[in-house]
Every structure is written in structure tokens, then in C-alpha cells.
Design an enzyme around this catalytic site. Sequence first.
Site, PDB file in Angstrom:
ATOM      1  N   ILE A 280      46.262  33.760  55.570  1.00 37.30           N
ATOM      2  CA  ILE A 280      47.050  34.818  56.452  1.00 37.30           C
ATOM      3  C   ILE A 280      48.023  35.947  56.138  1.00 37.30           C
ATOM      4  CG2 ILE A 280      48.764  33.176  57.086  1.00 37.30           C
ATOM      5  CD1 ILE A 280      48.356  33.666  60.169  1.00 37.30           C
TER       6      ILE A 280
ATOM      7  N   ASP B 264      47.054  24.406  50.482  1.00 41.08           N
ATOM      8  CA  ASP B 264      46.452  25.119  49.402  1.00 41.08           C
ATOM      9  C   ASP B 264      44.818  24.857  49.223  1.00 41.08           C
ATOM     10  OD1 ASP B 264      47.204  26.596  46.313  1.00 41.08           O
ATOM     11  OD2 ASP B 264      45.226  25.888  46.656  1.00 41.08           O
TER      12      ASP B 264
ATOM     13  N   ALA C 243      41.229  32.995  49.515  1.00 40.31           N
ATOM     14  CA  ALA C 243      40.193  32.958  48.348  1.00 40.31           C
ATOM     15  C   ALA C 243      40.779  33.621  47.196  1.00 40.31           C
ATOM     16  CB  ALA C 243      38.820  33.917  48.691  1.00 40.31           C
TER      17      ALA C 243
ATOM     18  N   THR D  23      30.666  37.983  51.052  1.00 38.72           N
ATOM     19  CA  THR D  23      30.985  39.271  50.563  1.00 38.72           C
ATOM     20  C   THR D  23      29.826  39.837  49.972  1.00 38.72           C
ATOM     21  OG1 THR D  23      31.781  39.980  48.354  1.00 38.72           O
ATOM     22  CG2 THR D  23      31.541  37.954  48.419  1.00 38.72           C
TER      23      THR D  23
ATOM     24  N   GLU E  65      29.362  41.041  47.394  1.00 44.48           N
ATOM     25  CA  GLU E  65      29.286  40.825  45.844  1.00 44.48           C
ATOM     26  C   GLU E  65      28.269  39.689  45.530  1.00 44.48           C
ATOM     27  OE1 GLU E  65      31.179  42.790  42.917  1.00 44.48           O
ATOM     28  OE2 GLU E  65      30.662  40.772  42.346  1.00 44.48           O
TER      29      GLU E  65
ATOM     30  N   TYR F 174      32.968  35.192  40.915  1.00 40.68           N
ATOM     31  CA  TYR F 174      33.267  35.455  42.383  1.00 40.68           C
ATOM     32  C   TYR F 174      32.273  35.308  43.350  1.00 40.68           C
ATOM     33  CZ  TYR F 174      34.955  37.673  46.659  1.00 40.68           C
ATOM     34  OH  TYR F 174      35.206  38.104  48.013  1.00 40.68           O
TER      35      TYR F 174
ATOM     36  N   LYS G 159      31.027  32.566  46.199  1.00 42.83           N
ATOM     37  CA  LYS G 159      31.177  32.748  47.521  1.00 42.83           C
ATOM     38  C   LYS G 159      29.501  32.436  47.999  1.00 42.83           C
ATOM     39  CE  LYS G 159      34.994  34.502  49.139  1.00 42.83           C
ATOM     40  NZ  LYS G 159      35.510  34.430  50.315  1.00 42.83           N
TER      41      LYS G 159
HETATM   42  P1  NAP Z   1      43.215  38.969  49.766  1.00 44.76           P
HETATM   43  O1  NAP Z   1      44.056  39.831  50.716  1.00 44.76           O
HETATM   44  O2  NAP Z   1      43.207  38.768  48.670  1.00 44.76           O
HETATM   45  O3  NAP Z   1      43.811  37.563  50.557  1.00 44.76           O
HETATM   46  C1  NAP Z   1      43.432  36.209  50.041  1.00 44.76           C
HETATM   47  C2  NAP Z   1      44.393  35.327  50.926  1.00 44.76           C
HETATM   48  O4  NAP Z   1      44.099  33.995  50.270  1.00 44.76           O
HETATM   49  C3  NAP Z   1      45.931  35.368  50.581  1.00 44.76           C
HETATM   50  O5  NAP Z   1      46.488  35.091  51.714  1.00 44.76           O
HETATM   51  C4  NAP Z   1      46.225  34.311  49.524  1.00 44.76           C
HETATM   52  O6  NAP Z   1      47.399  33.926  49.478  1.00 44.76           O
HETATM   53  C5  NAP Z   1      45.130  33.364  49.922  1.00 44.76           C
HETATM   54  N1  NAP Z   1      44.766  32.427  48.986  1.00 44.76           N
HETATM   55  C6  NAP Z   1      44.310  32.619  47.607  1.00 44.76           C
HETATM   56  N2  NAP Z   1      43.908  31.567  47.232  1.00 44.76           N
HETATM   57  C7  NAP Z   1      44.266  30.263  47.787  1.00 44.76           C
HETATM   58  C8  NAP Z   1      44.499  28.997  48.046  1.00 44.76           C
HETATM   59  N3  NAP Z   1      43.860  28.376  46.760  1.00 44.76           N
HETATM   60  N4  NAP Z   1      44.681  28.198  48.657  1.00 44.76           N
HETATM   61  C9  NAP Z   1      45.247  28.826  50.165  1.00 44.76           C
HETATM   62  N5  NAP Z   1      45.209  30.257  50.088  1.00 44.76           N
HETATM   63  C10 NAP Z   1      44.964  30.976  49.091  1.00 44.76           C
HETATM   64  O7  NAP Z   1      41.855  39.041  50.697  1.00 44.76           O
HETATM   65  P2  NAP Z   1      41.214  39.941  51.738  1.00 44.76           P
HETATM   66  O8  NAP Z   1      41.000  41.206  51.330  1.00 44.76           O
HETATM   67  O9  NAP Z   1      42.154  39.710  53.058  1.00 44.76           O
HETATM   68  O10 NAP Z   1      39.841  39.029  52.192  1.00 44.76           O
HETATM   69  C11 NAP Z   1      39.716  38.171  53.023  1.00 44.76           C
HETATM   70  C12 NAP Z   1      38.450  37.255  52.516  1.00 44.76           C
HETATM   71  O11 NAP Z   1      37.463  38.220  52.788  1.00 44.76           O
HETATM   72  C13 NAP Z   1      38.369  36.648  51.285  1.00 44.76           C
HETATM   73  O12 NAP Z   1      37.831  35.488  51.434  1.00 44.76           O
HETATM   74  C14 NAP Z   1      37.580  37.799  50.473  1.00 44.76           C
HETATM   75  O13 NAP Z   1      37.003  37.078  49.419  1.00 44.76           O
HETATM   76  C15 NAP Z   1      36.661  38.320  51.732  1.00 44.76           C
HETATM   77  N6  NAP Z   1      36.099  39.421  51.338  1.00 44.76           N
HETATM   78  C16 NAP Z   1      36.809  40.595  51.337  1.00 44.76           C
HETATM   79  C17 NAP Z   1      36.408  41.796  51.012  1.00 44.76           C
HETATM   80  C18 NAP Z   1      37.378  42.945  51.051  1.00 44.76           C
HETATM   81  O14 NAP Z   1      36.803  44.085  50.954  1.00 44.76           O
HETATM   82  N7  NAP Z   1      38.361  42.898  51.599  1.00 44.76           N
HETATM   83  C19 NAP Z   1      34.827  41.952  51.018  1.00 44.76           C
HETATM   84  C20 NAP Z   1      34.166  40.896  51.482  1.00 44.76           C
HETATM   85  C21 NAP Z   1      34.759  39.635  51.272  1.00 44.76           C
HETATM   86  P3  NAP Z   1      48.645  34.656  48.759  1.00 44.76           P
HETATM   87  O15 NAP Z   1      49.046  35.888  49.591  1.00 44.76           O
HETATM   88  O16 NAP Z   1      49.722  33.495  48.468  1.00 44.76           O
HETATM   89  O17 NAP Z   1      47.975  35.176  47.561  1.00 44.76           O
HETATM   90  O1  G4F Z   2      38.322  47.490  44.404  1.00 43.44           O
HETATM   91  P1  G4F Z   2      37.540  46.641  43.531  1.00 43.44           P
HETATM   92  O2  G4F Z   2      38.349  45.479  42.665  1.00 43.44           O
HETATM   93  O3  G4F Z   2      36.750  45.791  44.598  1.00 43.44           O
HETATM   94  P2  G4F Z   2      35.451  44.651  44.369  1.00 43.44           P
HETATM   95  O4  G4F Z   2      35.285  44.489  43.027  1.00 43.44           O
HETATM   96  O5  G4F Z   2      34.208  45.658  44.790  1.00 43.44           O
HETATM   97  O6  G4F Z   2      35.736  43.765  45.137  1.00 43.44           O
HETATM   98  C1  G4F Z   2      36.084  43.744  46.599  1.00 43.44           C
HETATM   99  O7  G4F Z   2      34.942  43.830  47.488  1.00 43.44           O
HETATM  100  C2  G4F Z   2      34.266  42.842  47.619  1.00 43.44           C
HETATM  101  C3  G4F Z   2      33.038  43.069  48.495  1.00 43.44           C
HETATM  102  O8  G4F Z   2      31.972  43.858  47.738  1.00 43.44           O
HETATM  103  C4  G4F Z   2      35.156  41.569  48.155  1.00 43.44           C
HETATM  104  F1  G4F Z   2      34.294  40.511  48.067  1.00 43.44           F
HETATM  105  C5  G4F Z   2      36.052  41.176  47.041  1.00 43.44           C
HETATM  106  O9  G4F Z   2      36.855  40.335  47.281  1.00 43.44           O
HETATM  107  C6  G4F Z   2      36.966  42.575  46.791  1.00 43.44           C
HETATM  108  O10 G4F Z   2      37.821  42.793  47.987  1.00 43.44           O
HETATM  109  O11 G4F Z   2      36.702  47.405  42.726  1.00 43.44           O
HETATM  110  C7  G4F Z   2      35.574  48.349  43.050  1.00 43.44           C
HETATM  111  C8  G4F Z   2      35.005  48.970  41.826  1.00 43.44           C
HETATM  112  C9  G4F Z   2      34.505  48.059  41.045  1.00 43.44           C
HETATM  113  O12 G4F Z   2      33.224  48.603  40.590  1.00 43.44           O
HETATM  114  C10 G4F Z   2      35.356  48.502  39.644  1.00 43.44           C
HETATM  115  O13 G4F Z   2      34.951  48.361  38.577  1.00 43.44           O
HETATM  116  O14 G4F Z   2      36.014  49.806  41.588  1.00 43.44           O
HETATM  117  C11 G4F Z   2      35.940  49.910  40.073  1.00 43.44           C
HETATM  118  N1  G4F Z   2      37.226  50.022  39.392  1.00 43.44           N
HETATM  119  C12 G4F Z   2      37.376  51.205  38.625  1.00 43.44           C
HETATM  120  N2  G4F Z   2      38.799  51.060  37.990  1.00 43.44           N
HETATM  121  C13 G4F Z   2      38.197  49.410  39.366  1.00 43.44           C
HETATM  122  C14 G4F Z   2      39.216  49.866  38.748  1.00 43.44           C
HETATM  123  N3  G4F Z   2      38.685  48.189  39.945  1.00 43.44           N
HETATM  124  C15 G4F Z   2      39.897  47.820  40.012  1.00 43.44           C
HETATM  125  N4  G4F Z   2      40.127  46.698  40.859  1.00 43.44           N
HETATM  126  N5  G4F Z   2      40.784  48.344  39.239  1.00 43.44           N
HETATM  127  C16 G4F Z   2      40.434  49.527  38.319  1.00 43.44           C
HETATM  128  O15 G4F Z   2      41.231  49.966  37.702  1.00 43.44           O
END
Ligand code: NAP
Ligand code: G4F
Length: 349
Positions: A21, A69, A93, A136, A138, A162, A166
Site C-alpha cells: 500500500i 512482510d 513485491a 508484469t 517483464e 524478477y 513473477k
Molecule cells: P512499488 O512502488 O515498488 O511498491 C512495492 C510495494 O511493495 C511497496 O509498498 C513496498 O513496501 C512493498 N514491499 C516490497 N517488499 C515487500 C515485502 N517483502 N513484504 C511486504 N511488502 C513489501 O511497486 P508498484 O510500481 O506500485 O507496483 C505494484 C505491483 O505491480 C508490484 O508487484 C510490481 O511488481 C507490479 N508491476 C508494476 C509495474 C509498474 O510499471 N509499476 C508493472 C508491472 C507489474 P516499501 O514501501 O516498504 O518498500
Molecule cells: O524504469 P525501469 O527500471 O523499468 P523496468 O525495468 O521496465 O521495470 C518496471 O516495469 C516492469 C513492467 O515491464 C515492472 F514489472 C517492474 O516492476 C518495473 O516497474 O527501466 C526501464 C528501461 C530499462 O530498459 C532500463 O535498462 O530503462 C532502462 N534504463 C536506462 N537507464 C534505466 C536507466 N532504468 C533504470 N531503472 N535506471 C536507469 O538509470
Amino acid sequence: MSQSSEQSFGELNKKWLITGITGQDGSILANYLLELGYKYIYGVIRRCSTFNTKNIDSIFDKLTLFHGDLTDSYSIRKIIFDCKPDYIVNFAAQSHVKVSHCLEQYTFNTNTLGILYILQTVKDLGLSTKIYQASTSEMYGNMTDGKLLLNENTVMKPVSIYGISKLAAQQICDMYRDAYGMFIVSSILFNHESSKRGYTFVTQKIIKYIANYVNKKTTKPLELGNLNAKRDWGSAYDYVKSIYLMLQQEKPTNYVIATGKTHSVKEFIEIAFNLVGITIVWSGEKEDEIGTCKETNKILIKVNPKYYRDIDIDCLIGDSCKAQKELNWSNSTSFNELIQEMLAEALKN
Ligand code: NAP
Ligand code: G4F
């Protein structure tokens, strides 16, 4: 009271338990549920030595929070036993792809075993809880160069710890749904962003840099990794609405949520800088590539190989036709609007 208002009154009394959350999606969903009129919103937060509630501070008093957790099965069992939720949304996650290669075991413990503990508990307690699992894009790995749109039936070959964690989680969810008839939905979310996005993800890292640069808090260049990676970037606000809709369906099934468009990291940079009147000119190659401000000739972007991944996905692009048809969901934020919204918010701070 009419039958439909009685029904909606009953629905609004249902209890939601959100793991993760404090993260981007969890905090946006909690806000959305409050806006819809739900009263009982429970969240799992981790014990932290610094504050981790920034994203939920504005609604803190309206939530009931439990310390827990996903790697601590007892805590998850106890929370579900105490709440007996009607809905569980599992957003918690280890969500950083690059970090998953440093924390391999922890990533599996959280992302794969965490949902297993949730499913086991709901099953053992005989609850009829509807469960949502955040899958995801990914999980696909390198399956497209941009021409093929990835959908629910595309073969998946994840290339990160990752992604593998997933995919295993989604397969466990599918198995529980098939074997025990439980209401479990996974949606394959493509990248989605907002001003609540963590600062280690590339979009928010770029946006934060621009805000700091404009506000004269930094003069150093921004260091990034792979500038050519392409992602299908949408708005977290749109995506969270789709999750709500999935949980209101009669039958559970998995959905892709995506915009159907893909853009490179470079394009994101160019558009974001343009919004503050800066034109980026690229030169050099690979590690030596730089982005220079056309107006001042100052170097603003540099490549630092420390941000490269052991293996990266070159391109992601998704096909959300199933969600559009069955949920009547559609993406309503363009790529440019998303960048504008994130930048406007960052410039306020
Ligand atoms: P996020 O901002 O990284 O949030 C992750 C949340 O999980 C945070 O509240 C974190 O708590 C909590 N958490 C991490 N490890 C935990 C553990 N061991 N036990 C309990 N809580 C834990 O992620 P998000 O972007 O909101 O994404 C939400 C979900 O969608 C995730 O499962 C992510 O993998 C998935 N997802 C996201 C994207 C994207 O583009 N955002 C795309 C595909 C899938 P803390 O605040 O304490 O760190
Ligand atoms: O923003 P990113 O770290 O996102 P990424 O790896 O696509 O993962 C996010 O999206 C996933 C869905 O496909 C989620 F499941 C996952 O939890 C997360 O929310 O990186 C995006 C792209 C990558 O190709 C990375 O190599 O940006 C490139 N990149 C280039 N410079 C960088 C950077 N990524 C990060 N984090 N930091 C850099 O400096």
C-alpha cells in the site's frame, strides 16, 4: 432504499486488503477506493527505519494498517485471519528488475512465495475472498521488436530474476484458480508511471533530474544506462482502474493492461526536456553517447555502464484488446500527457 442502492451499500461495506500500500499502485488504489466510497481499507506496511508512508500520508487516518512482510508467512496468515477481507490485492513485491539480480533469493521469497502464503491462507480458512495478483510484462522477455503486440497468449521467456519470480507467481495463481475454484485474477501490467513512482525507475529518475536542474539544485549531468530500450508506458491511474474492474467480474481470468504504443528512453528524455524549453541533441555511441542542450551546449545526459543490466528487454508493447472488450476499459492518458503530469508534479516540489 431501492434494490440497487442496497446492493451498492453492501458492496461499499466490503473489506479490501492491499499489500504494497505504500508503493505507487497500492497508494493510488487506496485513494481510488476511498473516492468510490469504500470504508474498510486495510494495508500491509513493512517496518522501516525511515518513514515509508509518503504516498499514503494524505489518507493515513482513513486506512487501517498492519505491520507485515510477505517473507514472513505467519504475519500474512495472522493479518488475513484478523481481517477476513472480501478482496486481497497483492501489489507487494521486490519490483526493481536490476536489483532482482543482486537479491535473487529475496526476490523469489517476496514475489513468488508471498502470493503462495496468501493463497494457502485464504484456502485453509475457507474464505471466498477475491484475489488480485500483479503480473508484469517483464515475464515476456525479448519476444517482440515492436511489430508483434504481446497478449495473454504470447509465449513468455523472462530474462530477469524478477520476471521469472513473477511468472512462477502467476502460474501458482492459475493453478489455485483451476484446482480450487478460487476467484484469482492476474493482470499482465506493462510499465505504468505517475508522480508516486519510485525514484530509481527510469521515468521518475529523468523527471526528478529535470525538476532539480530547472530549480538549479544540480548542475551535473544525469547518468543513465540503456537509452535505446523501448517500453509501453501508461498511467498508473488508468491501470489501477482496470484492476478494480477485473475484481467486479463474475468470472476470474487474466488480462493484459497496456497502451499498445512503445517509446524509447531517449524519446522520453527528449519530450520531457522539451517541456522546459530544452532541446536535446545526441552524439557519440554506446558508453560514449551524450545528450547536449542545443541552446547552451551543456552536457545534460551521460551513459554510465553501472546502470546497464546483465540482460535487458529491448522492446515491450502490449495488446489490451481483451480488457477493452470484457472490462470496457481503455487507456486514457497519452505518452505526452503522462510526461506532462509527472513533470508538473515534480516542479511543484
Ligand atoms: P512499488 O512502488 O515498488 O511498491 C512495492 C510495494 O511493495 C511497496 O509498498 C513496498 O513496501 C512493498 N514491499 C516490497 N517488499 C515487500 C515485502 N517483502 N513484504 C511486504 N511488502 C513489501 O511497486 P508498484 O510500481 O506500485 O507496483 C505494484 C505491483 O505491480 C508490484 O508487484 C510490481 O511488481 C507490479 N508491476 C508494476 C509495474 C509498474 O510499471 N509499476 C508493472 C508491472 C507489474 P516499501 O514501501 O516498504 O518498500
Ligand atoms: O524504469 P525501469 O527500471 O523499468 P523496468 O525495468 O521496465 O521495470 C518496471 O516495469 C516492469 C513492467 O515491464 C515492472 F514489472 C517492474 O516492476 C518495473 O516497474 O527501466 C526501464 C528501461 C530499462 O530498459 C532500463 O535498462 O530503462 C532502462 N534504463 C536506462 N537507464 C534505466 C536507466 N532504468 C533504470 N531503472 N535506471 C536507469 O538509470
